[in-house]
Each structure stands twice: as C-alpha cells, then as structure tokens.
Scaffold this motif. Structure first.
Motif, PDB file in Angstrom:
ATOM      1  N   UNK A  40      -7.239  14.276 -34.028  1.00 26.76           N
ATOM      2  CA  UNK A  40      -8.352  13.392 -33.807  1.00 26.76           C
ATOM      3  C   UNK A  40      -8.907  13.927 -32.320  1.00 26.76           C
ATOM      4  N   UNK A  41      -8.223  14.140 -31.553  1.00 27.92           N
ATOM      5  CA  UNK A  41      -8.884  14.567 -30.148  1.00 27.92           C
ATOM      6  C   UNK A  41      -9.371  15.909 -30.121  1.00 27.92           C
ATOM      7  N   UNK A  42      -8.797  16.865 -30.871  1.00 24.31           N
ATOM      8  CA  UNK A  42      -9.689  18.230 -30.747  1.00 24.31           C
ATOM      9  C   UNK A  42     -10.820  18.211 -31.824  1.00 24.31           C
ATOM     10  N   UNK A  43     -10.772  17.605 -32.834  1.00 23.78           N
ATOM     11  CA  UNK A  43     -12.063  17.360 -33.439  1.00 23.78           C
ATOM     12  C   UNK A  43     -13.084  16.603 -32.958  1.00 23.78           C
ATOM     13  N   UNK A  44     -12.512  15.627 -32.475  1.00 22.47           N
ATOM     14  CA  UNK A  44     -13.691  14.642 -31.569  1.00 22.47           C
ATOM     15  C   UNK A  44     -14.470  15.299 -30.598  1.00 22.47           C
ATOM     16  N   UNK A  45     -13.399  16.245 -29.742  1.00 23.26           N
ATOM     17  CA  UNK A  45     -13.935  17.088 -28.518  1.00 23.26           C
ATOM     18  C   UNK A  45     -15.042  18.044 -29.198  1.00 23.26           C
ATOM     19  N   UNK A  46     -14.588  18.831 -30.134  1.00 25.43           N
ATOM     20  CA  UNK A  46     -15.512  19.862 -30.840  1.00 25.43           C
ATOM     21  C   UNK A  46     -16.798  19.218 -31.158  1.00 25.43           C
ATOM     22  N   UNK A  47     -16.730  18.183 -31.997  1.00 26.82           N
ATOM     23  CA  UNK A  47     -18.123  17.680 -32.581  1.00 26.82           C
ATOM     24  C   UNK A  47     -18.590  16.969 -31.444  1.00 26.82           C
ATOM     25  N   UNK A  48     -18.071  16.351 -30.482  1.00 25.56           N
ATOM     26  CA  UNK A  48     -18.776  15.851 -29.208  1.00 25.56           C
ATOM     27  C   UNK A  48     -19.661  16.882 -28.549  1.00 25.56           C
ATOM     28  N   UNK A  49     -18.939  18.017 -28.304  1.00 29.82           N
ATOM     29  CA  UNK A  49     -19.559  19.434 -27.608  1.00 29.82           C
ATOM     30  C   UNK A  49     -20.787  19.801 -28.566  1.00 29.82           C
TER      31      UNK A  49
END
Length: 423
Positions: A40-49
C-alpha cells in the motif's frame, strides 16, 4: 540510477512479494499486515509522485493507488484486498488515527487570529457553502430517483464539506495564504468542517436509531458548545503551562510525542462530548497555534509540524489507499451511475461557486473564493467512508460519491490557480 527507475523497481518488488506470500499460504497476522503495508505505502508513494509531476494533488494519486489495488480482478488477479483491510483491526485503527492527525495538522496550520478577523465574511460564505450544496444535492438525488431519505442526506452532506488542506497547500505554494481572500477561504472551510461534523453527528444518530428526534439535535448542539468552552479554557489556562513544561527538555523528539498525545487526548475529549474525534484534534491544533513554544533551538510551530509529519504521512497514505480500495470501477460503466456523477459534480462546483459570491468588499475576489471552496478532499471522503461502513451507501453509490470528490479535488485547484493574481 534515475529516480523514476528506482521507483519502478521498488513498485515491482512491492507487488511481487505480497503476491508470493499469499500464494505460499502465509497466514500469520503480522506477516500479512506487514506485506500489505509494504504494498500500500509503496504504491501510494509511486502514484502520489507521478500525479504531482502532472500538477495534481498527491491525495488523488494515493486514492488512485487504492483504486488500482481494489480492482485487480479486472485484469485477472484474484487479490481481495478490500476484505483483508476490513478484517484487520490495525488497518481500521490506522485509518481512524490518520483522520485525527490530519485534522490536527490542519488546525496547527490555521491561524485563529486571522480566522476571527475575517469571521463575519467567512461565516456567511461558510453557511451558504453548506446550505446550497445540501439543498441542491437533495434536489438532484430526488430528481434522479434516489429519494430524500438517509442515503440522499448523506450524499448531500458529502457535497457540503470543504477541504482545508487541498486549497491551503496551493495558496501556500503560491505565496498568497495571508491575503484577505485566502483567509476567507480557509476560515469558511474550517466553519464548513465544524457544521459538517455536526450534521454528520445528527445523521449518524438517525442511522443508529432509525429515526430522527428533534431533541437529539439540541443535545448534540449543547454538547458541541460545551466541548468548545472546555477546549477554550484548556487552551487559555493550561496549554501555556503544558508547553512550558515540555520546553524544559532539549530533545526535539519529545515534541513528537507531545503533539501526538495532545491530538489523541482532544479527540477523546470530543468523543466524550458526543462529537467526532477529528473535531477535537482540529481544536487541539488550533489552540496550540496561539501558544509560543520552543522546539529544540527554534521558537516556532513550523518545527513541530515537521516532527509529526513522518508519522502522519504514513497513516494518511494508508487511509487514502483504503478509501480507494473500496471503489468498484465496474459501477462507472452503468449509465445511471455516470449520470449521477455528472449531476453531483455540477452541483458540487456550482453550489460552492455561488457561496463565494457572498463575500463583500473590494479586497475580496468572490469568484476565487468560490473556486477555493470546491475541493471536498479528505473531509468528503470521511463522509463517504462512514456512510459505507454504516450500510447507508451501497458499493455503487460509494463509488459515485468518491468519484465526485476526486473530480472536485482536481477541478477546484485548476480553476483557482488563474485567479490567484487577483487575491
């Protein structure tokens, strides 16, 4: 190695590792929760970036990450994250805690003196910003055959919310957050939040009891007034002494724990008063803003925000991803749902735009104020999540409402940015 390439590699690993663990029958609670957090955190960071690179709010990217995870079945992956999140007590609590910290930071970033200075103007804009979306929203759902019952009221109440954080970030980035029009937007958004949570408390009572009693509203209002009186007393009498005691230490990390516990304590105080904990956390941040305190070698609140951000950012990412996970994209293939999205989006934009016209005075940009009130952001999502959890919304309606919230979160800043030169 370029940053984008590193993110892609980390994202691929984050998607692969949990899938292998599930395939191998990993059943331990710690293992499953840890792997889910990585994903969740990795995908959220990637999409947020990625979304920020395109000039869109990071929040939209994080929710989109959840939408991706919640709809993996569309590409043939049997990976039911939505059920796993609902069954995890940790994920549930993390999402609730994220909302508390989110509102604490909003309160800390607000300035009570500035809000009081534009209070009358902000109050008129805020009241219109609640009444108009409610009236137009109820009319729209009734016209579309959804009725005017509890579901209709929750939909309309979601449209009445206003996000403080989304617009505040844009105003701060453009260096106009202290302008009169900006202060009206922020003040009105804060008042909208308070009115919205009061409305949520009433609707929650109806959802729990099955009917509405007029005396319930009076009790809720009395509790709200009592809470603010107690909070004001604590802020004026006890907060300076508490801050002074904490200031005796030279360790900046102590302030992280102090801020964290303060948000939780005021949230619990609000819960005891029959209000949502997030309102208590907001009041804690707002009261702390007016107190001079020393964090390490710096006499400023900015340092405190930096100290608590690492914790809040992770929890808030979990919350936004959890919101997106429960969105069902197939629901948007239905023509009736698409019509509802378009209609509610129009109501959301027009109602807040009209509310901005109530600002009076040559120093105010009325159109800009209206545009700044459009984003529903995290507040609207809280309404939608609550309605889904209480069984008021079905998955289709929830998907429609979250889609509208995302649309307003994107279109609001896009419409506001060209007006900032007039602030």
């Amino acid at each position: 190695m370029p940053r984008a390439k590193r993110i892609c590699i980390l994202l691929a690993l984050a998607l692969l590792v949990p899938s292998l663990a599930w395939a191998n029958g990993a059943s331990e609670s710690f293992t499953r929760t840890s792997l889910l957090l990585i994903l969740m955190i990795t995908l959220a960071d990637a999409c947020g970036f990625l979304f920020e690179r395109f000039g869109l709010p990071e929040l939209v990217g994080e929710i989109s990450a959840g939408i991706i995870l919640g709809n993996l079945a569309l590409i043939g992956l049997d990976f039911d994250i939505a059920t796993t999140l609902k069954e995890s007590e940790f994920m549930t609590y993390a999402s609730e805690l994220a909302v508390v910290l989110l509102l604490f930071l909003v309160g800390l970033e607000s300035d009570m003196r500035d809000l009081l200075r534009v209070g009358r103007t902000a109050l008129s804009v805020a009241i219109a910003g609640v009444v108009l979306p409610l009236a137009l929203g109820l009319g729209a759902v009734a016209a579309l055959g959804l009725g005017s019952g509890l579901q209709g009221w929750f939909i309309a109440a979601t449209l009445a919310a206003t996000s403080v954080g989304i617009t505040a970030k844009l105003l701060e980035a453009q260096g106009v957050i202290k302008r009169p029009s900006s202060e009206v937007i922020l003040g009105a958004a804060v008042i909208d939040d308070v009115l919205g949570v009061l409305l949520l408390a009433v609707l929650a009572s109806v959802a729990a009891n099955g009917d509405f009693v007029a005396s319930d509203l009076l009790i809720i209002l009395a509790k709200a007034v009592g809470f603010f009186v107690v909070a004001l007393f604590i802020g004026q009498k006890l907060m300076p002494e508490m801050v002074h005691m904490v200031s005796l230490t030279k360790h900046a990390s102590i302030w992280t724990g102090f801020a964290f516990c303060l948000a939780l304590a005021f949230g619990e105080l609000a819960a005891l008063a029959g209000m949502a904990p997030l309102i208590g956390a907001f009041v804690a941040g707002l009261l702390l803003d007016d107190v001079s305190f020393r964090v390490g070698d710096d006499l400023q609140k900015h340092r405190l925000e930096e100290l608590i951000r690492p914790i809040s950012d992770i929890l808030i990412s979990i919350f936004f991803v959890s919101i997106g996970v429960q969105v069902e994209l197939l629901a948007l293939a239905d023509g009736a749902n698409l019509l509802l999205v378009v209609t509610l989006s129009a109501v959301a934009v027009v109602s807040k735009g009209l509310a901005g016209q109530l600002a009076r005075g040559p120093e105010f940009d009325r159109a800009g104020i209206g545009f700044g009130m459009i984003p529903r952001g995290e507040v609207g999502l809280i309404f939608a999540a609550f309605a889904l959890a209480q069984g008021v919304f079905c998955c289709d309606i929830y998907t429609v409402v979250v889609t509208v919230v995302l649309f307003t979160t994107i279109i609001g800043p896009a419409m506001l940015k060209p007006r900032l030169q007039r602030f």
